[in-house]
Design an enzyme around this catalytic site. Structure first.
Site, PDB file in Angstrom:
ATOM      1  N   ALA A  30       0.888  -1.358  -0.193  1.00  0.00           N
ATOM      2  CA  ALA A  30       0.116  -0.027   0.048  1.00  0.00           C
ATOM      3  C   ALA A  30       0.777   1.240  -0.107  1.00  0.00           C
ATOM      4  CB  ALA A  30      -0.774   0.157   1.215  1.00  0.00           C
ATOM      5  N   ASP A  31       1.899   1.151   0.640  1.00  0.00           N
ATOM      6  CA  ASP A  31       2.873   2.369   0.918  1.00  0.00           C
ATOM      7  C   ASP A  31       3.262   2.851  -0.550  1.00  0.00           C
ATOM      8  OD1 ASP A  31       2.892   0.721   3.054  1.00  0.00           O
ATOM      9  OD2 ASP A  31       4.660   1.247   3.658  1.00  0.00           O
ATOM     10  N   ALA A  32       3.473   2.193  -1.385  1.00  0.00           N
ATOM     11  CA  ALA A  32       3.931   2.480  -2.887  1.00  0.00           C
ATOM     12  C   ALA A  32       3.091   3.534  -3.180  1.00  0.00           C
ATOM     13  CB  ALA A  32       3.910   1.164  -3.625  1.00  0.00           C
ATOM     14  N   ILE A  33       1.730   3.838  -3.106  1.00  0.00           N
ATOM     15  CA  ILE A  33       0.943   4.701  -3.718  1.00  0.00           C
ATOM     16  C   ILE A  33       1.401   5.969  -3.509  1.00  0.00           C
ATOM     17  CG2 ILE A  33      -1.611   5.591  -3.693  1.00  0.00           C
ATOM     18  CD1 ILE A  33      -2.501   2.791  -3.895  1.00  0.00           C
ATOM     19  N   PHE A  34       1.946   6.197  -2.048  1.00  0.00           N
ATOM     20  CA  PHE A  34       2.524   7.400  -1.804  1.00  0.00           C
ATOM     21  C   PHE A  34       4.009   7.552  -2.570  1.00  0.00           C
ATOM     22  CE2 PHE A  34       5.210  10.348   0.302  1.00  0.00           C
ATOM     23  CZ  PHE A  34       4.439  11.440   0.882  1.00  0.00           C
TER      24      PHE A  34
END
Length: 408
Positions: free
Chosen positions: A197-201
């Site tokens: 999920a972090d990758a979206i930032f």
């Protein structure tokens, strides 16, 4: 002004105003000036910068946090662990801080802080991280891209675009399932794509900026397609929240509740705001990004604690009851951005934003240090008042940039 003034030049003054630290566009030193934005707010960059953080304005909080973190970056003894990962110039930890610093400084027109962002970029050689195909190591390209757009210097992003071209040519199609690594030193074999999920930032806003700089839509199209894949794979249809990665689909807390990590969802919420902002208005994937952003906002306002923070474990507020500020900073930024840009409307969002702002001011010391930060991880962990990290400072700077008064 809510500030104490003390005699003598402090480490913060040296960090901001030193000849090697603050350079104009042409490389000439920028002298410390009483009329530059943060120089008025924090006179001569003295500490403690804030006499009453709870009463401080967004301008005051942002300047103090920027000054403290820039001074502290040379001495990371305040970190208890993972200092090498935090001090790595081209990594995601520092990139998250400079993303926030760049946005705040640009909104303020703060030339000294913008010079520090440029200096950071050139110190990195305008290179991505050591794992150029990995989303976390692409985060720094958003800093270079912001400068390229603002200064009209497309060459700032040329090295990143070269890597992005290679990634598009490779056309990785592996599953997003987060399997155990087969190579020592890797976290998971899915990470040539954005499978956490972090990758979206970390990645999509940088790719969108690459299209803005180059005029080539392939980069924003790739980012939008991969972001869709992450959303469809990791968003829980029941709660609307995002699992951190596939390892948490069936995971449960000791209390038997599903594991939804605050900062992980904060990365998504803040990342979507930044990505939507950079997307062309008529991009076919924009409606999905906006809908996902709104779904998260609707859920988040129901989960906020009465003290303004969000639980570290979003669906199990009893698991860890201390404040946690990195998730709260990113949620607050997203809410403020959504309200300022008309994607969110209503008193429930305004109330949540205001409570989050008060909570973040309460967690900031009079010197500008952001406390109660969960350290580097991938799921809910404990905090205390002394824990801090660069990404929380970056999140608060993003939040402060949206809380500035119009015209500031």
């Amino acid at each position: 002004m809510m500030y104490r003034i003390f005699a003598g030049l402090t480490p913060i003054a040296l960090a901001i105003a030193g000849t090697s630290a603050a350079l104009a566009d042409d490389g000439a030193p920028l002298p410390l000036s009483a009329d530059q934005s943060c120089g008025r707010v924090v006179p001569e960059w003295k500490v403690p910068a804030l006499s009453d953080p709870l009463a401080a304005s967004a301008e005051e909080i942002g300047c103090a946090v920027a000054a403290w973190q820039l001074a502290a970056k040379e001495d990371m003894s305040y970190l208890g662990e993972k200092v090498p990962e935090s001090s790595y110039g081209r990594g995601w930890v520092k990139a998250a801080f400079y993303i926030g610093l760049d946005r705040f400084a640009a909104r303020m027109g703060e030339r000294h802080l913008l010079a520090r962002v440029r200096q950071y970029s050139y110190e990195n050689g305008l290179e991505l991280g050591d794992r150029p195909w990995h989303g976390d190591d692409q985060a720094v390209a958003a800093v270079y891209g912001a400068i390229a757009v603002r200064d009209k210097k497309p060459e700032m992003l040329s090295k990143s675009i070269e890597v992005f071209d290679h990634i598009i040519a490779q056309n990785y199609t592996n599953s997003l399932e987060f399997t155990e690594p087969t190579v020592a030193g890797k976290e998971g074999d899915c990470q040539k794509r954005w499978c956490w999920a972090d990758a979206i930032f970390m990645a999509p806003p940088a790719w969108a900026l690459a299209s803005q700089v180059s005029g080539d839509p392939r980069y924003v199209d790739y980012a939008a397609s991969e972001t869709r894949a992450v959303i469809e794979y990791l968003q829980d249809p029941k709660s609307g929240l995002m699992f951190r990665d596939s390892r948490y689909f069936e995971a449960r807390t000791p209390n038997g509740k599903p594991v939804f990590w605050s900062r992980g969802n904060g990365w998504v919420f803040a990342g979507l705001a930044r990505f939507i902002e950079a997307l062309p208005k008529d991009h076919p994937e924009r409606p999905l990004m906006v809908a996902t952003f709104r779904t998260l906002a609707d859920r988040l306002v129901t989960l906020q604690r009465t003290d303004g923070y969000w639980p570290t474990s979003l669906m199990d507020p009893e698991l860890l009851t201390n404040p946690e500020t990195s998730g709260t900073a990113f949620f607050g930024f997203g809410l403020a951005w959504g309200l300022n840009n008309g994607l969110l409307k209503g008193p429930q969002y305004e109330a949540a934003r205001n409570k989050a702002w008060d909570a973040m001011r309460k967690a900031t010391t009079d010197s500008g240090k952001v406390g109660w930060v969960q350290q580097i991880g991938k799921d809910p962990q404990s905090t205390d008042a002394g824990t801090s990290q660069l990404y929380a400072a970056g999140g608060l700077l993003l939040f402060a940039s949206e809380m500035l008064q119009p015209g500031t």
